[in-house]
Design a protein around this motif. Structure first.
Motif, PDB file in Angstrom:
ATOM      1  N   ALA A 186     -11.397  -6.539  12.138  1.00 14.89           N
ATOM      2  CA  ALA A 186     -11.803  -5.181  11.741  1.00 14.89           C
ATOM      3  C   ALA A 186     -12.733  -4.550  12.784  1.00 14.89           C
ATOM      4  CB  ALA A 186     -12.475  -5.217  10.375  1.00 14.89           C
ATOM      5  N   LYS A 187     -13.294  -5.366  13.665  1.00 15.82           N
ATOM      6  CA  LYS A 187     -14.189  -4.812  14.698  1.00 15.82           C
ATOM      7  C   LYS A 187     -13.405  -4.167  15.842  1.00 15.82           C
ATOM      8  CE  LYS A 187     -17.731  -8.291  13.735  1.00 15.82           C
ATOM      9  NZ  LYS A 187     -18.166  -9.646  14.109  1.00 15.82           N
ATOM     10  N   ILE A 188     -12.087  -4.341  15.871  1.00 19.62           N
ATOM     11  CA  ILE A 188     -11.291  -3.771  16.976  1.00 19.62           C
ATOM     12  C   ILE A 188     -11.165  -2.259  16.778  1.00 19.62           C
ATOM     13  CG2 ILE A 188      -9.020  -3.757  18.093  1.00 19.62           C
ATOM     14  CD1 ILE A 188      -8.674  -6.687  17.270  1.00 19.62           C
ATOM     15  N   ASN A 189     -11.705  -1.500  17.740  1.00 21.36           N
ATOM     16  CA  ASN A 189     -11.584  -0.036  17.681  1.00 21.36           C
ATOM     17  C   ASN A 189     -10.123   0.350  17.784  1.00 21.36           C
ATOM     18  OD1 ASN A 189     -14.207   0.745  17.403  1.00 21.36           O
ATOM     19  ND2 ASN A 189     -14.604   0.684  19.617  1.00 21.36           N
ATOM     20  N   GLY A 190      -9.716   1.307  16.978  1.00 28.10           N
ATOM     21  CA  GLY A 190      -8.328   1.762  17.048  1.00 28.10           C
ATOM     22  C   GLY A 190      -7.421   1.030  16.066  1.00 28.10           C
ATOM     23  N   LEU A 191      -7.874  -0.109  15.540  1.00 31.43           N
ATOM     24  CA  LEU A 191      -7.126  -0.768  14.462  1.00 31.43           C
ATOM     25  C   LEU A 191      -7.686  -0.224  13.153  1.00 31.43           C
ATOM     26  CD1 LEU A 191      -5.135  -2.866  13.353  1.00 31.43           C
ATOM     27  CD2 LEU A 191      -6.933  -4.586  13.508  1.00 31.43           C
ATOM     28  N   HIS A 192      -6.824   0.423  12.355  1.00 27.40           N
ATOM     29  CA  HIS A 192      -7.325   1.113  11.162  1.00 27.40           C
ATOM     30  C   HIS A 192      -6.963   0.448   9.855  1.00 27.40           C
ATOM     31  CE1 HIS A 192      -8.783   4.235  13.676  1.00 27.40           C
ATOM     32  NE2 HIS A 192      -7.588   4.449  14.194  1.00 27.40           N
ATOM     33  N   ARG A 193      -5.911  -0.372   9.890  1.00 32.95           N
ATOM     34  CA  ARG A 193      -5.492  -0.988   8.632  1.00 32.95           C
ATOM     35  C   ARG A 193      -5.125  -2.449   8.867  1.00 32.95           C
ATOM     36  NH1 ARG A 193      -1.498   3.055   5.282  1.00 32.95           N
ATOM     37  NH2 ARG A 193      -3.126   4.501   4.653  1.00 32.95           N
ATOM     38  N   ILE A 194      -5.551  -3.293   7.943  1.00 32.41           N
ATOM     39  CA  ILE A 194      -5.203  -4.719   8.015  1.00 32.41           C
ATOM     40  C   ILE A 194      -4.594  -5.123   6.666  1.00 32.41           C
ATOM     41  CG2 ILE A 194      -6.091  -7.061   8.375  1.00 32.41           C
ATOM     42  CD1 ILE A 194      -8.475  -5.764   9.894  1.00 32.41           C
ATOM     43  N   ARG A 195      -3.496  -5.876   6.762  1.00 34.18           N
ATOM     44  CA  ARG A 195      -2.866  -6.447   5.562  1.00 34.18           C
ATOM     45  C   ARG A 195      -2.561  -7.904   5.862  1.00 34.18           C
ATOM     46  NH1 ARG A 195      -0.950  -2.137   2.484  1.00 34.18           N
ATOM     47  NH2 ARG A 195      -0.603  -0.195   3.615  1.00 34.18           N
ATOM     48  N   TYR A 196      -2.207  -8.682   4.861  1.00 32.54           N
ATOM     49  CA  TYR A 196      -1.782 -10.065   5.102  1.00 32.54           C
ATOM     50  C   TYR A 196      -0.789 -10.475   4.033  1.00 32.54           C
ATOM     51  CZ  TYR A 196      -5.403 -11.048   1.579  1.00 32.54           C
ATOM     52  OH  TYR A 196      -6.169 -11.055   0.442  1.00 32.54           O
ATOM     53  N   THR A 197       0.135 -11.334   4.431  1.00 36.20           N
ATOM     54  CA  THR A 197       1.130 -11.830   3.483  1.00 36.20           C
ATOM     55  C   THR A 197       1.759 -13.099   4.048  1.00 36.20           C
ATOM     56  OG1 THR A 197       2.853 -11.017   1.995  1.00 36.20           O
ATOM     57  CG2 THR A 197       3.220 -10.603   4.316  1.00 36.20           C
ATOM     58  N   THR A 198       2.156 -14.128   3.264  1.00 37.78           N
ATOM     59  CA  THR A 198       2.096 -14.199   1.822  1.00 37.78           C
ATOM     60  C   THR A 198       0.994 -15.171   1.419  1.00 37.78           C
ATOM     61  OG1 THR A 198       4.445 -13.791   1.574  1.00 37.78           O
ATOM     62  CG2 THR A 198       3.407 -14.857  -0.222  1.00 37.78           C
ATOM     63  N   SER A 199       0.306 -14.864   0.347  1.00 30.45           N
ATOM     64  CA  SER A 199      -0.827 -15.686  -0.060  1.00 30.45           C
ATOM     65  C   SER A 199      -0.432 -16.716  -1.107  1.00 30.45           C
ATOM     66  CB  SER A 199      -1.895 -14.787  -0.676  1.00 30.45           C
ATOM     67  OG  SER A 199      -2.352 -13.910   0.293  1.00 30.45           O
ATOM     68  N   TYR A 200      -1.131 -17.813  -1.066  1.00 29.70           N
ATOM     69  CA  TYR A 200      -0.970 -18.872  -2.066  1.00 29.70           C
ATOM     70  C   TYR A 200      -2.195 -18.784  -2.976  1.00 29.70           C
ATOM     71  CZ  TYR A 200      -0.136 -23.605  -3.831  1.00 29.70           C
ATOM     72  OH  TYR A 200       0.116 -24.695  -4.631  1.00 29.70           O
ATOM     73  N   PRO A 201      -2.006 -18.526  -4.275  1.00 32.46           N
ATOM     74  CA  PRO A 201      -3.161 -18.212  -5.131  1.00 32.46           C
ATOM     75  C   PRO A 201      -4.308 -19.221  -5.045  1.00 32.46           C
ATOM     76  CG  PRO A 201      -1.129 -17.803  -6.319  1.00 32.46           C
ATOM     77  CD  PRO A 201      -0.734 -18.428  -5.017  1.00 32.46           C
ATOM     78  N   ALA A 202      -3.985 -20.522  -5.027  1.00 34.06           N
ATOM     79  CA  ALA A 202      -5.069 -21.529  -5.054  1.00 34.06           C
ATOM     80  C   ALA A 202      -5.877 -21.555  -3.756  1.00 34.06           C
ATOM     81  CB  ALA A 202      -4.489 -22.905  -5.343  1.00 34.06           C
ATOM     82  N   GLU A 203      -5.399 -20.856  -2.726  1.00 32.90           N
ATOM     83  CA  GLU A 203      -6.127 -20.850  -1.443  1.00 32.90           C
ATOM     84  C   GLU A 203      -6.971 -19.589  -1.260  1.00 32.90           C
ATOM     85  OE1 GLU A 203      -6.309 -23.060   1.099  1.00 32.90           O
ATOM     86  OE2 GLU A 203      -4.481 -24.270   1.104  1.00 32.90           O
ATOM     87  N   VAL A 204      -7.035 -18.719  -2.261  1.00 33.54           N
ATOM     88  CA  VAL A 204      -7.890 -17.524  -2.121  1.00 33.54           C
ATOM     89  C   VAL A 204      -9.336 -18.005  -2.290  1.00 33.54           C
ATOM     90  CG1 VAL A 204      -8.509 -15.262  -3.070  1.00 33.54           C
ATOM     91  CG2 VAL A 204      -6.105 -15.993  -3.074  1.00 33.54           C
ATOM     92  N   ASP A 205     -10.143 -17.869  -1.226  1.00 27.77           N
ATOM     93  CA  ASP A 205     -11.522 -18.372  -1.328  1.00 27.77           C
ATOM     94  C   ASP A 205     -12.521 -17.209  -1.393  1.00 27.77           C
ATOM     95  OD1 ASP A 205     -11.660 -17.408   1.240  1.00 27.77           O
ATOM     96  OD2 ASP A 205     -11.857 -19.365   2.203  1.00 27.77           O
ATOM     97  N   ASP A 206     -13.801 -17.559  -1.530  1.00 26.52           N
ATOM     98  CA  ASP A 206     -14.838 -16.534  -1.707  1.00 26.52           C
ATOM     99  C   ASP A 206     -14.917 -15.592  -0.502  1.00 26.52           C
ATOM    100  OD1 ASP A 206     -15.329 -17.657  -4.095  1.00 26.52           O
ATOM    101  OD2 ASP A 206     -17.178 -18.692  -3.504  1.00 26.52           O
ATOM    102  N   ASP A 207     -14.720 -16.140   0.719  1.00 28.58           N
ATOM    103  CA  ASP A 207     -14.792 -15.285   1.918  1.00 28.58           C
ATOM    104  C   ASP A 207     -13.703 -14.209   1.898  1.00 28.58           C
ATOM    105  OD1 ASP A 207     -16.959 -16.524   3.010  1.00 28.58           O
ATOM    106  OD2 ASP A 207     -15.811 -17.788   4.393  1.00 28.58           O
ATOM    107  N   LEU A 208     -12.536 -14.584   1.405  1.00 24.64           N
ATOM    108  CA  LEU A 208     -11.435 -13.614   1.368  1.00 24.64           C
ATOM    109  C   LEU A 208     -11.724 -12.531   0.324  1.00 24.64           C
ATOM    110  CD1 LEU A 208      -8.739 -12.849   2.584  1.00 24.64           C
ATOM    111  CD2 LEU A 208      -7.595 -14.369   1.001  1.00 24.64           C
TER     112      LEU A 208
END
Ligand code: SAM
Length: 439
Positions: A217-239
């Motif tokens: 997100a610190k990259i100037n000019g990058l405006h949107r970030i998405r990610y796929t595909t997630s595994y529910p049990a791996e969603v952690d507090d940092d995410l």
């Protein structure tokens, strides 16, 4: 990921003189990049090969004979079987060996006989791939993680893509910078289990996906970030934290649940139950109140009863998914579920799929209708089918059509949503009043 892999193959072949063509009949090298996830996709390969055989035969009477290759997960899983059933195929290579493509092409010119490259090499293909190119696009994919160690009992991915493997953070950030320098405004981070990402840093530590996103997100000019595909049990507090604190991270998450029944989830060897899934959704909504969720569902898993299926329908009502991929369970040879008793008859699977898809379509339509009358920032990233029309994506991945000047292409513009259609939204462009969200 196959779209991304196919582009990387084109990037690898460009320096040795290849460029992409629109028609199979014009190709000197034809690569069928395949998917093995369900039986239907795998069977299609052989029917496609039958068709391509004719094209190759016609081409081979000319001065430019054609090389025919099968890549991807069917190549990985079936290997030699493809060469036996379709001896006119010249090369078969899996998803982890395509960085050797230029060498394989050179070998087909030097030697006679076929090439089979389906081992899992020690070297990482990413170390041998050129930097990804923007290709004139505003939205791009970027693979950060591959493979799977979860061994869901229905799934072939651990056998075809191999074990979980994360790219070093510096490589990901460098690829992202080069895409942004080429004009890309939105990056979708890819992985079979993208949130299992744990990339090595230059300091000998590891970063998870949430912290990688914070860095990107610190990259100037990058405006949107998405990610796929997630595994529910791996969603952690940092995410979860990243969803609360990184405005560039879009409020949209594809979170495959597969079933609404704990009994079936356990038989699938999923590492979440419905209580945990529900709690995850709550935490993410708490982090960002406008989060929208999509999911994957499998109906007719062995032993699925009417009551189990009803639990899935209830979950759809409860969560209010804004979209989903749903599939009839497809028995994959060698996976534990294929050998389970109580396989569900195809007619039951078809009926359940129809019922589920009806519900999911209604849930998606309700979400789309709710956006009518609102203003949303839309990344205008392509031309529409009608003259003067542009198309773009809302933060929630909805396709949006609008009549707007071509100069707006590549901008993120605040548009008023006028109407909701089954698969898209229509917006109005109000000229100067339509303040650019970001240029
Ligand atoms: N990371 C995701 C997860 O949570 O497991 C997996 C993505 S998987 C590559 C894509 C989807 O294909 C799965 O979520 C599942 O719904 C579907 N799928 C995989 N194997 C299947 C099978 N044997 N039959 C039907 N659908 C299947």
């Amino acid at each position: 990921m196959n779209v991304y892999d196919a582009e990387r193959m084109a990037d690898l072949l460009a320096p040795i003189g290849y460029q992409t063509v629109e028609e199979a009949k014009d190709a000197d090298l034809l690569i069928l990049n395949t998917c093995h996830i369900r039986a239907k996709a795998a069977e299609k390969v052989y029917s496609d090969l039958g068709r391509l055989r004719q094209i190759k035969a016609t081409r081979n009477t000319s001065t430019h004979p054609m090389i025919l290759a099968v890549a991807g997960c069917v190549a990985q899983a079936e290997g030699e079987e493809i060469l036996k059933r379709a001896p006119y195929v010249d090369m078969v290579f899996g998803p982890q060996t395509y960085h050797r493509l230029p060498e394989m092409v050179a070998r087909t010119h030097r030697e006679t006989g076929t090439i089979l490259e389906t081992d899992f090499p020690l070297e990482s293909k990413f170390d041998h791939l050129p930097k990804p190119k923007a290709r004139g696009r505003y939205s791009a994919f970027l693979t950060v993680q591959e493979g799977c160690d979860k061994f869901c009992t229905f799934c072939v991915v651990p056998y075809t893509r191999g074990a979980e493997n994360s790219r070093p953070t510096a490589d990901v950030i460098s690829d992202a910078r080069s895409l942004v320098a080429g004009g890309v405004r939105e990056i979708t981070l890819l992985g079979q289990n993208v949130n299992a990402y744990h990339g090595a840093t230059p300091h000998g530590t590891e970063l998870g996906l949430g912290r990688l996103i914070t860095e990107l997100a610190k990259i100037n000019g990058l405006h949107r970030i998405r990610y796929t595909t997630s595994y529910p049990a791996e969603v952690d507090d940092d995410l979860i934290e990243a969803h609360a604190t990184v405005p560039k991270l879009m409020p949209y998450l594809h979170l495959p649940v597969q079933s609404g029944s704990d009994r079936i989830l356990q038989a699938m060897n999923r590492r979440h139950n419905i209580k945990a899934y529900r709690s995850l959704v709550d935490q993410l909504r708490h982090a960002r109140s406008d989060m929208a969720f999509t999911s994957d569902f499998i109906v007719g898993f062995p032993g699925e009863s009417d009551a189990d299926f009803q639990s899935t329908l209830d979950l759809v009502d409860e969560i209010g998914f804004v979209g989903a991929y749903s599939f009839k369970y497809s028995a994959r040879l060698g996976t534990p579920a294929a050998a389970m008793p109580d396989q569900v008859p195809d007619k039951t699977k078809s009926d359940r799929l129809k019922t589920l898809q009806g519900k999911l379509t209604a849930s998606q339509a309700a979400f789309n209708s709710k956006t009518v009358g609102s203003k949303m920032p839309i990344l205008l990233d392509g031309y529409g089918r009608h003259p003067g029309q542009l198309v773009g994506r809302s933060p929630y991945m909805q396709a949006v059509h609008v009549s707007a000047p071509a100069e707006q292409l590549g901008n993120i513009v605040n548009l008023r949503i006028e109407a909701a259609h089954p698969n898209s939204l229509a917006a109005s462009y109000e000229g100067e009043n339509c303040r650019k969200a970001i240029t």
